[in-house]
Design an enzyme around this catalytic site. Structure first.
Site, PDB file in Angstrom:
ATOM      1  N   LYS A 139      37.078  34.190  40.296  1.00 45.74           N
ATOM      2  CA  LYS A 139      36.755  32.866  39.737  1.00 45.74           C
ATOM      3  C   LYS A 139      36.446  31.857  40.843  1.00 45.74           C
ATOM      4  CE  LYS A 139      40.003  33.776  36.047  1.00 45.74           C
ATOM      5  NZ  LYS A 139      41.383  33.532  35.673  1.00 45.74           N
ATOM      6  N   SER A 155      47.308  28.875  34.601  1.00 46.34           N
ATOM      7  CA  SER A 155      47.450  28.481  36.009  1.00 46.34           C
ATOM      8  C   SER A 155      46.563  27.282  36.320  1.00 46.34           C
ATOM      9  CB  SER A 155      47.056  29.642  36.921  1.00 46.34           C
ATOM     10  OG  SER A 155      47.874  30.757  36.693  1.00 46.34           O
ATOM     11  N   ARG A 194      46.598  35.160  25.359  1.00 43.55           N
ATOM     12  CA  ARG A 194      47.137  33.844  24.986  1.00 43.55           C
ATOM     13  C   ARG A 194      46.525  33.326  23.693  1.00 43.55           C
ATOM     14  NH1 ARG A 194      45.938  29.917  28.895  1.00 43.55           N
ATOM     15  NH2 ARG A 194      44.226  31.265  29.507  1.00 43.55           N
ATOM     16  N   HIS A 237      53.262  34.031  32.342  1.00 44.28           N
ATOM     17  CA  HIS A 237      53.198  35.302  33.091  1.00 44.28           C
ATOM     18  C   HIS A 237      54.590  35.937  33.163  1.00 44.28           C
ATOM     19  CE1 HIS A 237      49.586  33.437  35.377  1.00 44.28           C
ATOM     20  NE2 HIS A 237      49.094  34.405  34.617  1.00 44.28           N
TER      21      HIS A 237
HETATM   22  O1  PNS Z   1      44.751  36.313  36.203  1.00 43.58           O
HETATM   23  P1  PNS Z   1      43.298  36.654  36.011  1.00 43.58           P
HETATM   24  O2  PNS Z   1      42.425  35.842  36.949  1.00 43.58           O
HETATM   25  O3  PNS Z   1      42.854  36.544  34.585  1.00 43.58           O
HETATM   26  O4  PNS Z   1      43.169  38.203  36.443  1.00 43.58           O
HETATM   27  C1  PNS Z   1      41.929  38.828  36.406  1.00 43.58           C
HETATM   28  C2  PNS Z   1      41.990  40.225  37.022  1.00 43.58           C
HETATM   29  C3  PNS Z   1      42.496  40.147  38.448  1.00 43.58           C
HETATM   30  C4  PNS Z   1      42.915  41.109  36.205  1.00 43.58           C
HETATM   31  C5  PNS Z   1      40.555  40.778  36.979  1.00 43.58           C
HETATM   32  O5  PNS Z   1      39.682  39.851  37.563  1.00 43.58           O
HETATM   33  C6  PNS Z   1      40.392  42.109  37.690  1.00 43.58           C
HETATM   34  O6  PNS Z   1      40.767  43.141  37.175  1.00 43.58           O
HETATM   35  N1  PNS Z   1      39.795  42.071  38.899  1.00 43.58           N
HETATM   36  C7  PNS Z   1      39.535  43.241  39.688  1.00 43.58           C
HETATM   37  C8  PNS Z   1      38.028  43.528  39.743  1.00 43.58           C
HETATM   38  C9  PNS Z   1      37.620  44.531  38.683  1.00 43.58           C
HETATM   39  O7  PNS Z   1      38.214  45.576  38.512  1.00 43.58           O
HETATM   40  N2  PNS Z   1      36.540  44.201  37.941  1.00 43.58           N
HETATM   41  C10 PNS Z   1      36.024  45.021  36.876  1.00 43.58           C
HETATM   42  C11 PNS Z   1      36.748  44.758  35.556  1.00 43.58           C
HETATM   43  S1  PNS Z   1      36.254  45.913  34.316  1.00 43.58           S
END
Ligand code: PNS
Length: 182
Positions: free
Chosen positions: A51, A138, A101, A27
């Site tokens: 998650k 993570s 990744r 990150h």
């Molecule tokens: O580090 P991560 O867990 O891969 O991050 C995921 C994240 C936070 C970027 C993603 O879950 C997110 O954008 N969440 C907000 C909810 C949202 O907008 N959902 C619709 C996606 S099109």
């Protein structure tokens, strides 16, 4: 101005969203590279990752990122809840940054990027992970750490300190020769 009279967004902030539970060295690499491309990078920590329940509180996750990025003059840390597209529109971010990744990341990230652009009009720029960090996540870092493995090569120093403190809270008294029950 653009052709339709709206202000151009390119000079505004790039937003780098994630769970950061916790931030890894991968990150940090993406943040540093984004900070060298865009005038300002806003690291946006999602309040409730979809998650599972995060190990670290929102404040812990943000403080770890702030400590690890204090050498970057154009990086700020914030949080958001709900739809990323809504937050992006609210703050007027110019671009969303995501790290990739492995190739299998691409399928989901592509659909997400298209949905986010459809909802907000903001595009996503993908930065390929440095191959040295492409296996670091993570969830793997947490698993290795809590099973007693060494993780100092996988997380920034500030994160390592917080993780050690968290382990001490979760396992306050490891048995020693002195206190081991007979
Ligand atoms: O580090 P991560 O867990 O891969 O991050 C995921 C994240 C936070 C970027 C993603 O879950 C997110 O954008 N969440 C907000 C909810 C949202 O907008 N959902 C619709 C996606 S099109």
């Amino acid at each position: 101005m653009t052709h339709n009279g709206t202000p151009p967004r390119a000079a505004s902030a790039a937003i780098y969203p994630g769970s950061f539970d916790p931030m890894t060295i991968g990150h940090l690499d993406v943040i540093e590279r984004a900070a060298s491309i865009f005038p300002r990078v806003l690291v946006a920590v999602v309040v409730n990752p979809q998650k599972r329940e995060p190990l670290f509180t929102l404040d812990e996750r943000k403080q770890m990122i702030i400590a690890a990025t204090k050498h970057c003059g154009n990086v700020d840390v914030t949080d958001f809840r709900g739809l990323l597209a809504g937050f992006v529109k609210q703050i007027g971010a110019g671009v969303i940054v995501k790290g990739l990744r492995v190739v299998s990341d691409f399928e989901n990230e592509m659909a997400t990027a298209l949905m986010n652009r459809s909802l907000s009009g903001v595009d996503t720029v993908f930065l390929p992970s440095d191959p040295r960090y492409s296996f670091i996540s993570s969830s793997l870092v947490k698993e290795v750490f809590f099973l007693g493995g060494e993780i100092e090569h996988y997380v920034p120093e500030a994160v390592l300190q917080v993780m050690r403190a968290k382990r001490a809270i979760l396992r306050p008294t490891e048995p020693t020769e002195e206190n081991r029950p007979s």
